[in-house]
Design a protein around this motif. Sequence first.
Motif, PDB file in Angstrom:
ATOM      1  N   VAL A   1       0.850  -1.184   0.000  1.00  0.00           N
ATOM      2  CA  VAL A   1       0.000   0.000   0.000  1.00  0.00           C
ATOM      3  C   VAL A   1       0.886   1.236   0.000  1.00  0.00           C
ATOM      4  O   VAL A   1       1.826   1.341   0.791  1.00  0.00           O
ATOM      5  CB  VAL A   1      -0.931   0.034   1.228  1.00  0.00           C
ATOM      6  CG1 VAL A   1      -1.834   1.262   1.164  1.00  0.00           C
ATOM      7  CG2 VAL A   1      -1.766  -1.228   1.309  1.00  0.00           C
ATOM      8  N   ASP A   2       0.571   2.142  -0.904  1.00  0.00           N
ATOM      9  CA  ASP A   2       1.297   3.408  -0.966  1.00  0.00           C
ATOM     10  C   ASP A   2       0.258   4.522  -1.037  1.00  0.00           C
ATOM     11  O   ASP A   2      -0.714   4.425  -1.801  1.00  0.00           O
ATOM     12  CB  ASP A   2       2.208   3.437  -2.192  1.00  0.00           C
ATOM     13  CG  ASP A   2       3.088   4.685  -2.197  1.00  0.00           C
ATOM     14  OD1 ASP A   2       3.252   5.282  -1.114  1.00  0.00           O
ATOM     15  OD2 ASP A   2       3.586   5.052  -3.278  1.00  0.00           O
ATOM     16  N   SER A   3       0.457   5.554  -0.257  1.00  0.00           N
ATOM     17  CA  SER A   3      -0.538   6.627  -0.231  1.00  0.00           C
ATOM     18  C   SER A   3       0.134   7.961   0.029  1.00  0.00           C
ATOM     19  O   SER A   3       1.119   8.043   0.766  1.00  0.00           O
ATOM     20  CB  SER A   3      -1.596   6.363   0.851  1.00  0.00           C
ATOM     21  OG  SER A   3      -2.535   7.399   0.905  1.00  0.00           O
ATOM     22  N   GLU A   4      -0.420   8.993  -0.595  1.00  0.00           N
ATOM     23  CA  GLU A   4       0.028  10.366  -0.357  1.00  0.00           C
ATOM     24  C   GLU A   4      -1.212  11.176  -0.002  1.00  0.00           C
ATOM     25  O   GLU A   4      -2.129  11.302  -0.820  1.00  0.00           O
ATOM     26  CB  GLU A   4       0.721  10.933  -1.596  1.00  0.00           C
ATOM     27  CG  GLU A   4       1.369  12.281  -1.333  1.00  0.00           C
ATOM     28  CD  GLU A   4       2.164  12.773  -2.533  1.00  0.00           C
ATOM     29  OE1 GLU A   4       2.585  13.943  -2.512  1.00  0.00           O
ATOM     30  OE2 GLU A   4       2.364  11.992  -3.480  1.00  0.00           O
ATOM     31  N   PHE A   5      -1.218  11.681   1.201  1.00  0.00           N
ATOM     32  CA  PHE A   5      -2.427  12.338   1.717  1.00  0.00           C
ATOM     33  C   PHE A   5      -2.844  13.492   0.812  1.00  0.00           C
ATOM     34  O   PHE A   5      -2.049  14.368   0.470  1.00  0.00           O
ATOM     35  CB  PHE A   5      -2.180  12.838   3.131  1.00  0.00           C
ATOM     36  CG  PHE A   5      -3.408  13.425   3.777  1.00  0.00           C
ATOM     37  CD1 PHE A   5      -4.509  12.634   4.057  1.00  0.00           C
ATOM     38  CD2 PHE A   5      -3.477  14.778   4.079  1.00  0.00           C
ATOM     39  CE1 PHE A   5      -5.640  13.157   4.643  1.00  0.00           C
ATOM     40  CE2 PHE A   5      -4.604  15.314   4.660  1.00  0.00           C
ATOM     41  CZ  PHE A   5      -5.689  14.501   4.947  1.00  0.00           C
ATOM     42  N   GLY A   6      -4.112  13.449   0.428  1.00  0.00           N
ATOM     43  CA  GLY A   6      -4.680  14.485  -0.420  1.00  0.00           C
ATOM     44  C   GLY A   6      -4.477  14.263  -1.895  1.00  0.00           C
ATOM     45  O   GLY A   6      -5.029  15.022  -2.708  1.00  0.00           O
ATOM     46  N   LYS A   7      -3.718  13.219  -2.272  1.00  0.00           N
ATOM     47  CA  LYS A   7      -3.405  13.049  -3.692  1.00  0.00           C
ATOM     48  C   LYS A   7      -3.784  11.675  -4.234  1.00  0.00           C
ATOM     49  O   LYS A   7      -4.433  11.569  -5.268  1.00  0.00           O
ATOM     50  CB  LYS A   7      -1.922  13.312  -3.938  1.00  0.00           C
ATOM     51  CG  LYS A   7      -1.521  14.770  -3.696  1.00  0.00           C
ATOM     52  CD  LYS A   7      -0.063  14.997  -4.058  1.00  0.00           C
ATOM     53  CE  LYS A   7       0.319  16.473  -3.862  1.00  0.00           C
ATOM     54  NZ  LYS A   7       1.733  16.722  -4.220  1.00  0.00           N
ATOM     55  N   MET A   8      -3.364  10.602  -3.586  1.00  0.00           N
ATOM     56  CA  MET A   8      -3.614   9.308  -4.186  1.00  0.00           C
ATOM     57  C   MET A   8      -3.425   8.193  -3.165  1.00  0.00           C
ATOM     58  O   MET A   8      -2.811   8.367  -2.117  1.00  0.00           O
ATOM     59  CB  MET A   8      -2.688   9.080  -5.378  1.00  0.00           C
ATOM     60  CG  MET A   8      -1.232   8.863  -5.031  1.00  0.00           C
ATOM     61  SD  MET A   8      -0.842   7.120  -4.714  1.00  0.00           S
ATOM     62  CE  MET A   8       0.875   7.234  -4.240  1.00  0.00           C
ATOM     63  N   THR A   9      -3.965   6.971  -3.549  1.00  0.00           N
ATOM     64  CA  THR A   9      -3.732   5.730  -2.813  1.00  0.00           C
ATOM     65  C   THR A   9      -3.563   4.615  -3.843  1.00  0.00           C
ATOM     66  O   THR A   9      -4.328   4.529  -4.817  1.00  0.00           O
ATOM     67  CB  THR A   9      -4.909   5.403  -1.887  1.00  0.00           C
ATOM     68  OG1 THR A   9      -5.079   6.454  -0.946  1.00  0.00           O
ATOM     69  CG2 THR A   9      -4.638   4.106  -1.132  1.00  0.00           C
ATOM     70  N   ARG A  10      -2.555   3.770  -3.616  1.00  0.00           N
ATOM     71  CA  ARG A  10      -2.297   2.689  -4.552  1.00  0.00           C
ATOM     72  C   ARG A  10      -2.187   1.370  -3.786  1.00  0.00           C
ATOM     73  O   ARG A  10      -1.443   1.257  -2.807  1.00  0.00           O
ATOM     74  CB  ARG A  10      -1.013   2.942  -5.335  1.00  0.00           C
ATOM     75  CG  ARG A  10      -0.693   1.824  -6.343  1.00  0.00           C
ATOM     76  CD  ARG A  10       0.442   2.193  -7.291  1.00  0.00           C
ATOM     77  NE  ARG A  10       1.651   2.559  -6.576  1.00  0.00           N
ATOM     78  CZ  ARG A  10       2.161   3.797  -6.536  1.00  0.00           C
ATOM     79  NH1 ARG A  10       1.537   4.779  -7.183  1.00  0.00           N
ATOM     80  NH2 ARG A  10       3.270   4.055  -5.874  1.00  0.00           N
TER      81      ARG A  10
END
Length: 735
Positions: free
Chosen positions: A718-727
């Motif tokens: 799981v990879d995520s950047e708050f406010g931008k995306m989740t993978r």
Amino acid sequence: MAISTMSDNSRYRGLILSIAAFLALIGALLAFTFYTSSVLERNTALVNVSNKAANDAQSVIKDLFDLQGSLGEHINSPHQIEVRERLAANTQSIEQLLSGMNTGSAYVNSEGLNTDIPELTNANEKAALAGAQQEWSKLKPLIENYLDGADNILVDSSNELALAYEQAKTSSLLMNDSLDELTEEVYEASESQANLIRLIQILGVIAIFAYFLIFVFFFVRRLRETDAEVSAARRETQEIMQTVNTGLFLLDKDLNIGQQHSKALNNIIGTDKLAGENFASVLRGRISDKDLNTTRQFVEQLYNPRVKEKLVDDLNPLHKVLLNNASGEQGSDNRFLDFKFSRVYEDKDIARILVNVSDVSDAVYLEQRLEKERSQNDMQIEMLTTILNVNPKIINEFISNTKSHIDKMNNILKNPGSSQYELEAKLNSIYREMHSLKGEASALKLHSFTKIATDAEDKLSALQNQGKLSGNDFLQLAVHLDDLLSLSNTIETLGERINQSVPAAAKETKATESVVADIESLTANRDQTLDASTHHVDVTSNKNGIDADETDNYLLSYYQDFAQEIATRQGKKVQLNSDSFTQTQIPESLKNTVKEIGIQLLRNAVVHGIEKPDIRQSTGKPAIGNINLDMQSNAQNLTITLQDDGQGIDYERIRDKLIDKGRFSSEEVGQFSHSELLKQLFSSGFSTKEYADEDGGRGVGLDIIEAQVKEHDGKIDVDSEFGKMTRFVITLPKA
């Protein structure tokens, strides 16, 4: 409903007038008695005054005689002083009395008390008084001349005393005669008045007694007539109450039932004694406490004149209410009753509430049966529509997966479990299976399946939150499993009926005509079932022209429809993109797993990842959220990647939720790394969504993904950047 009082007032007008006349007669007699009493009191006062004057005149003669006989005695001797003072006082008293009777003035006696002297009005009385005053006018100056010098030793008053004494001999006798005559006149007047009073009183008593007898006679006759009317009205009322088929009774403000009610009420309510009973007591234990409290408030509002009756009638809590038997237990003698409440007015005041009770059990049962049949037919139409609009392969997979999920849940339920750990694991396993089943049903728009699964999830969620578990807690799930199995059998049967073979040349045309006729038949006549001999369609074709022997490209269309369905319910806009998904061949052993993981990842992305259009636009993003679904395959692994351009994972929100749920303390959560927080996100029953709905908020979706991945020895990144995306990257070994 109002009660007029005009007729009642007319009926009692004669009675009121008779009583008023009777009281007027008594009042007149009392007034005359009071008047004659005042006249007698006046005459008595005159007699007393006349006697007083006569007595004082006698006293004057005695004092003059005493003074005449004691000549030569020192004038300042106690005897002389006492006699002279008494003579002066009596002289003044006689003057006041005679003058008072003539003018009606007040008299002050020797003790200083005021006495009102009535004025003489009778001519004979005045003549007698005039005679007394004439003689007094002769005697009074002589007495006053004597008294003027009697206390002076230097003055010889013997001549004045002798003159007064001689005059007193004559005047006192004449005064006494005149005063006796006055007294006799007053006595005669008093006696005459007393006789008149007695006569009038006797006549008055006779008149009152006669009037009373007449009054009683007419009153009793009128009372008999009224009693006869009331009795006739009561008989009519009883006849009505005996024959009406509904329950009628009156209800006061304190919820007390009136003494009169229809005979049918006992049978409808199922209680022998109702008259005078409290309505709340009759219903207690036979309806829910909530409905009972609402009924009290409802009746209270009915007695509120500021509340409109039509408005409050919509809030009636006893409209088609289920009334349990007298013991309060569920049984065959339970019935549905419909209570209707109407205000009864007296003038403009609300006097009572008229309650009309009907047994509507047959109508309610008929409605329930019709509603059940309607729901079943709607369900069949829904399933038929799904069969015609979805690739047959997906339908077959859904039926197979549904039965597989049900079998798994049945096997889990059969495992009793002893420790809390085992029971919690049992609960989480059932929850995952049920959520997976619901996900596939929701993707196919099979709302009948979705509703049953959602109800089951509500019970599972309640079990998760109740703390300590027991084996009996799981018994309630068996009903839901039976319902789901029944629905899966129904859709399977419909598919088989539609899939019956027809001549190849007419296959597609006849299939279309048959399906249209089938839907029209279900809609027009809901109590008819499908006839297998008249419905034929080849499920190897559908509206999109997708062939069952092609690759698994149909899944992409399936996922796109699913994503759009969830986005619509959540008030969002999404676009599902995939460049490599349709080009990858999925191994047969992983098809169900890939499908399940795709459903849960898509649901998670739309519900938790993508923001609503207004929020996206406020942060500079396009209103439509993008979701990329890719799949890569090599010799060893199959990799599924889903990425959204939503709000990303809010790790601080995860911390707050863990604290709110009481899973960890704030100090413990504060030490968690992002990877540890992600681990909690995958735990069963944990969700950052405020409220659970059909699409999310129960904390099961990621739990299912993790379970599927573990089952195939795969891994999750799981990879995520708050406010931008989740993978999410899911790697599944092919072997």
